[in-house]
Design a protein around this motif. Sequence first.
Motif, PDB file in Angstrom:
ATOM      1  N   LEU A 287      49.816  34.244  36.988  1.00  0.00           N
ATOM      2  CA  LEU A 287      48.397  33.988  37.025  1.00  0.00           C
ATOM      3  C   LEU A 287      48.060  34.666  38.438  1.00  0.00           C
ATOM      4  O   LEU A 287      48.303  33.839  39.106  1.00  0.00           O
ATOM      5  CB  LEU A 287      47.710  32.824  36.637  1.00  0.00           C
ATOM      6  CG  LEU A 287      48.132  32.150  35.462  1.00  0.00           C
ATOM      7  CD1 LEU A 287      47.476  30.848  35.201  1.00  0.00           C
ATOM      8  CD2 LEU A 287      47.798  33.076  34.122  1.00  0.00           C
ATOM      9  N   ALA A 288      47.258  35.548  38.583  1.00  0.00           N
ATOM     10  CA  ALA A 288      46.877  36.162  39.831  1.00  0.00           C
ATOM     11  C   ALA A 288      45.489  36.576  39.798  1.00  0.00           C
ATOM     12  O   ALA A 288      45.289  37.589  40.862  1.00  0.00           O
ATOM     13  CB  ALA A 288      47.874  37.355  40.082  1.00  0.00           C
TER      14      ALA A 288
ATOM     15  N   GLY B 125      42.676  35.118  40.360  1.00  0.00           N
ATOM     16  CA  GLY B 125      41.700  34.026  41.135  1.00  0.00           C
ATOM     17  C   GLY B 125      40.850  34.942  42.033  1.00  0.00           C
ATOM     18  O   GLY B 125      41.497  35.786  42.715  1.00  0.00           O
TER      19      GLY B 125
ATOM     20  N   ARG C  55      39.116  31.128  49.685  1.00  0.00           N
ATOM     21  CA  ARG C  55      39.381  30.589  50.804  1.00  0.00           C
ATOM     22  C   ARG C  55      40.084  31.489  51.849  1.00  0.00           C
ATOM     23  O   ARG C  55      40.351  31.050  52.913  1.00  0.00           O
ATOM     24  CB  ARG C  55      40.194  29.341  50.484  1.00  0.00           C
ATOM     25  CG  ARG C  55      39.491  28.189  50.031  1.00  0.00           C
ATOM     26  CD  ARG C  55      40.211  26.896  49.435  1.00  0.00           C
ATOM     27  NE  ARG C  55      40.713  27.474  48.011  1.00  0.00           N
ATOM     28  CZ  ARG C  55      41.490  26.547  47.406  1.00  0.00           C
ATOM     29  NH1 ARG C  55      41.747  25.376  47.725  1.00  0.00           N
ATOM     30  NH2 ARG C  55      41.652  26.897  46.017  1.00  0.00           N
TER      31      ARG C  55
ATOM     32  N   LYS D 176      43.902  38.252  47.316  1.00  0.00           N
ATOM     33  CA  LYS D 176      44.700  37.302  48.069  1.00  0.00           C
ATOM     34  C   LYS D 176      46.354  37.543  47.774  1.00  0.00           C
ATOM     35  O   LYS D 176      47.073  37.387  48.717  1.00  0.00           O
ATOM     36  CB  LYS D 176      44.447  35.591  47.396  1.00  0.00           C
ATOM     37  CG  LYS D 176      45.207  34.702  47.917  1.00  0.00           C
ATOM     38  CD  LYS D 176      44.769  33.101  47.553  1.00  0.00           C
ATOM     39  CE  LYS D 176      45.347  33.060  46.075  1.00  0.00           C
ATOM     40  NZ  LYS D 176      45.213  31.579  45.978  1.00  0.00           N
TER      41      LYS D 176
ATOM     42  N   ALA E 241      37.373  32.413  34.837  1.00  0.00           N
ATOM     43  CA  ALA E 241      36.944  31.311  34.014  1.00  0.00           C
ATOM     44  C   ALA E 241      37.947  29.932  34.111  1.00  0.00           C
ATOM     45  O   ALA E 241      37.653  29.199  33.142  1.00  0.00           O
ATOM     46  CB  ALA E 241      36.604  31.676  32.656  1.00  0.00           C
ATOM     47  N   GLY E 242      39.118  30.169  34.866  1.00  0.00           N
ATOM     48  CA  GLY E 242      40.004  29.274  34.782  1.00  0.00           C
ATOM     49  C   GLY E 242      41.452  29.673  34.468  1.00  0.00           C
ATOM     50  O   GLY E 242      41.583  30.620  33.667  1.00  0.00           O
ATOM     51  N   THR E 243      42.302  28.933  34.866  1.00  0.00           N
ATOM     52  CA  THR E 243      44.004  29.015  34.555  1.00  0.00           C
ATOM     53  C   THR E 243      44.130  29.053  33.011  1.00  0.00           C
ATOM     54  O   THR E 243      45.058  29.955  32.498  1.00  0.00           O
ATOM     55  CB  THR E 243      45.013  28.101  35.331  1.00  0.00           C
ATOM     56  OG1 THR E 243      44.380  26.819  35.117  1.00  0.00           O
ATOM     57  CG2 THR E 243      44.905  28.616  36.746  1.00  0.00           C
TER      58      THR E 243
ATOM     59  N   ALA F 222      42.856  32.441  31.525  1.00  0.00           N
ATOM     60  CA  ALA F 222      43.793  33.503  32.154  1.00  0.00           C
ATOM     61  C   ALA F 222      45.130  33.415  31.255  1.00  0.00           C
ATOM     62  O   ALA F 222      45.649  34.456  30.677  1.00  0.00           O
ATOM     63  CB  ALA F 222      44.294  33.372  33.590  1.00  0.00           C
TER      64      ALA F 222
ATOM     65  N   ASP G 121      50.061  32.846  43.697  1.00  0.00           N
ATOM     66  CA  ASP G 121      49.989  32.442  45.151  1.00  0.00           C
ATOM     67  C   ASP G 121      51.107  31.446  45.486  1.00  0.00           C
ATOM     68  O   ASP G 121      50.862  30.487  46.465  1.00  0.00           O
ATOM     69  CB  ASP G 121      48.610  31.743  45.286  1.00  0.00           C
ATOM     70  CG  ASP G 121      48.232  30.556  44.494  1.00  0.00           C
ATOM     71  OD1 ASP G 121      49.241  29.998  43.833  1.00  0.00           O
ATOM     72  OD2 ASP G 121      47.326  29.851  44.601  1.00  0.00           O
TER      73      ASP G 121
ATOM     74  N   GLU H 279      42.861  17.270  38.122  1.00  0.00           N
ATOM     75  CA  GLU H 279      42.589  18.011  39.245  1.00  0.00           C
ATOM     76  C   GLU H 279      42.124  17.317  40.203  1.00  0.00           C
ATOM     77  O   GLU H 279      41.186  16.442  40.105  1.00  0.00           O
ATOM     78  CB  GLU H 279      41.818  19.215  38.974  1.00  0.00           C
ATOM     79  CG  GLU H 279      42.289  20.429  38.145  1.00  0.00           C
ATOM     80  CD  GLU H 279      43.678  21.063  38.424  1.00  0.00           C
ATOM     81  OE1 GLU H 279      43.688  21.347  39.634  1.00  0.00           O
ATOM     82  OE2 GLU H 279      44.614  20.557  38.078  1.00  0.00           O
TER      83      GLU H 279
ATOM     84  N   ASN I 132      51.312  18.278  40.318  1.00  0.00           N
ATOM     85  CA  ASN I 132      51.576  19.473  39.686  1.00  0.00           C
ATOM     86  C   ASN I 132      51.859  20.594  40.533  1.00  0.00           C
ATOM     87  O   ASN I 132      51.009  21.155  41.291  1.00  0.00           O
ATOM     88  CB  ASN I 132      50.364  19.608  38.914  1.00  0.00           C
ATOM     89  CG  ASN I 132      50.760  20.864  37.952  1.00  0.00           C
ATOM     90  OD1 ASN I 132      51.840  21.222  37.506  1.00  0.00           O
ATOM     91  ND2 ASN I 132      49.398  21.577  37.604  1.00  0.00           N
TER      92      ASN I 132
ATOM     93  N   TYR J 188      40.868  24.907  32.136  1.00  0.00           N
ATOM     94  CA  TYR J 188      42.228  24.366  33.002  1.00  0.00           C
ATOM     95  C   TYR J 188      43.462  24.397  32.279  1.00  0.00           C
ATOM     96  O   TYR J 188      43.247  23.911  31.126  1.00  0.00           O
ATOM     97  CB  TYR J 188      42.133  22.985  33.601  1.00  0.00           C
ATOM     98  CG  TYR J 188      40.902  22.596  34.731  1.00  0.00           C
ATOM     99  CD1 TYR J 188      40.529  23.630  35.437  1.00  0.00           C
ATOM    100  CD2 TYR J 188      40.620  21.266  34.902  1.00  0.00           C
ATOM    101  CE1 TYR J 188      39.669  23.278  36.352  1.00  0.00           C
ATOM    102  CE2 TYR J 188      39.626  20.694  35.875  1.00  0.00           C
ATOM    103  CZ  TYR J 188      39.213  21.936  36.695  1.00  0.00           C
ATOM    104  OH  TYR J 188      38.399  21.520  37.698  1.00  0.00           O
ATOM    105  N   LEU J 189      44.282  25.101  32.438  1.00  0.00           N
ATOM    106  CA  LEU J 189      45.707  25.006  32.036  1.00  0.00           C
ATOM    107  C   LEU J 189      46.078  23.664  31.732  1.00  0.00           C
ATOM    108  O   LEU J 189      47.008  23.340  30.972  1.00  0.00           O
ATOM    109  CB  LEU J 189      46.757  26.414  32.726  1.00  0.00           C
ATOM    110  CG  LEU J 189      47.814  26.296  31.987  1.00  0.00           C
ATOM    111  CD1 LEU J 189      47.907  26.796  30.642  1.00  0.00           C
ATOM    112  CD2 LEU J 189      49.114  27.148  32.807  1.00  0.00           C
ATOM    113  N   THR J 190      45.930  22.964  32.916  1.00  0.00           N
ATOM    114  CA  THR J 190      46.495  21.674  33.136  1.00  0.00           C
ATOM    115  C   THR J 190      46.281  20.776  31.940  1.00  0.00           C
ATOM    116  O   THR J 190      46.659  19.568  31.809  1.00  0.00           O
ATOM    117  CB  THR J 190      46.235  21.207  34.603  1.00  0.00           C
ATOM    118  OG1 THR J 190      44.946  21.432  34.769  1.00  0.00           O
ATOM    119  CG2 THR J 190      46.872  21.800  35.560  1.00  0.00           C
TER     120      THR J 190
END
Length: 456
Positions: free
Chosen positions: A10-11, A13, A17, A24, A82-84, A87, A108, A160, A175, A203-205
């Motif tokens: 996943l890249a 994002g 920051r 990034k 829209a989130g991992t 993706a 990342d 999260e 995680n 969230y993938l999480t």
Amino acid sequence: MAMSARAIVLAAGKGTRMKSARPKVLHELCGRPMLWWGLEALSRAGVDGITVVTNPQLEAQFGQNPMLADFDAQTVVQPEQAGTGDAVRIALAAMPPREGAVLVTYGDMPLIDESLLRGVTAALAKRPGRLLALVTARMPLPSTFGRVVRDGKRVARIVEARDCSDDELELDEMNAGVYAYDERALREVVPRIGNANVQGEYYLTDTIALLAAEGRVVPVIARDHRIVLGINDRVELAHARTILNARLCEQHMRDGVTIVDPATTYLEAGVRIGADTIVLPGTSIGRNSVIGRGCTVGPHTRLEAATIGDGVRILESVVVDSSVGPGTTIGPFAHLRGGSRLGERVRIGNFVETKNAELADDTKANHLAYIGDAAVGARSNIGAGTITANFDGLRKNRTEIGADVKIGTNTSLVAPVTVGDGAVTGAGTVVIRDVAAGERVVGNPARPIAEKPAPA
Ligand code: UD1
Ligand code: CA
């Protein structure tokens, strides 16, 4: 060794920051884009194809980056970040379904290594019925990582940091963001992820809670939390670079290179250095430079795209896009660039610049000279202050100097010009016409020195 797992990276994002116009994952670490390191680790682990989820800006640059083009990877664009979980949904739609394992990692995380990837894949396969193995790590608090919430020993869910209660924020098992899923289970569960959280993202999480049941989700605890550091800003970028550089230095040292001070030695991936070479402090070596055995490089030296033979000494100098033959000595304070090709046992001393120049074996230019668009034959000596005036205001012209030539101090060679074998120029000569082999010239413009009158 091939492993049957496929991989999703996943890249997409925004990398807000980083405060950067550049995506990034294309920021540089030790000579490679951030994303290269993760793809390299996956390739080394032997994954069977990689799907990289990009955003439109990254997509446009990915294909043009020669360092990324080498991997067995396809890209797929996530139009909105829209989130991992979203993706991964998009990645799966671009992959023909298959039985087996899918590794999911984030672009990342340049510090992950192949053994971690193999370890998490092996954990998934270890017992039938396992649907997910995920890497976790104990980390110092506070942390922005997602927290691993356990129910007894069992992993129950990931929360999260932004969605954590005060108690959950105290948990120090994080995680990492490296997952090995049973592909069928992943395809089944991804559409069930919702976005009812602080960020309103998928969230993938959330797959952890959806899959969690006795024996289904297994944690693999990373031996060192530093290998799963994610890069979100430029402070973390610098930190990761220090770690990667230390790793590169370690590899070379274990292969027989002496690095006097790894903390001030900057190496890029892809550099090769022969055994018994000594690298002194303040030295950077990059762009696939190749250095022979038994050399001394540094202190305070920069080599880029340099090919250096055995037994070469390069002190406090810069060598870019150039090659240097065995036994040659360079510096201190020399600058070789633009396709300079030096032979064996050449001596280049202080404040000498060469550009697109061939210097044959045993030539010398010990002090203060510019040798550009030139060839110098074997054993010739270039005196202090010699300049090849290669630019006539319109074009670059060549200077050809033969073998065994002595160019006197402060000679100007106004190109195009040829100086024949064994010729000599006196101090301060301005050479505007060709000098024949064996001829001795002096003056401005250069004139042959009259033969000494025969003794009376
Ligand atoms: C994520 C994890 C967190 C974990 C941490 C480890 C989620 C929801 N959270 O948080 O549990 O501790 O990584 O570093 O997964 N990305 C996309 N599309 C998107 C959003 C993100 O491709 O829509 C990519 C990003 O480019 C990045 C990766 O997914 O490479 C992770 O996203 P990021 O926003 O950095 O997640 P974290 O907040 O770090
Ligand atoms: Ca991150």
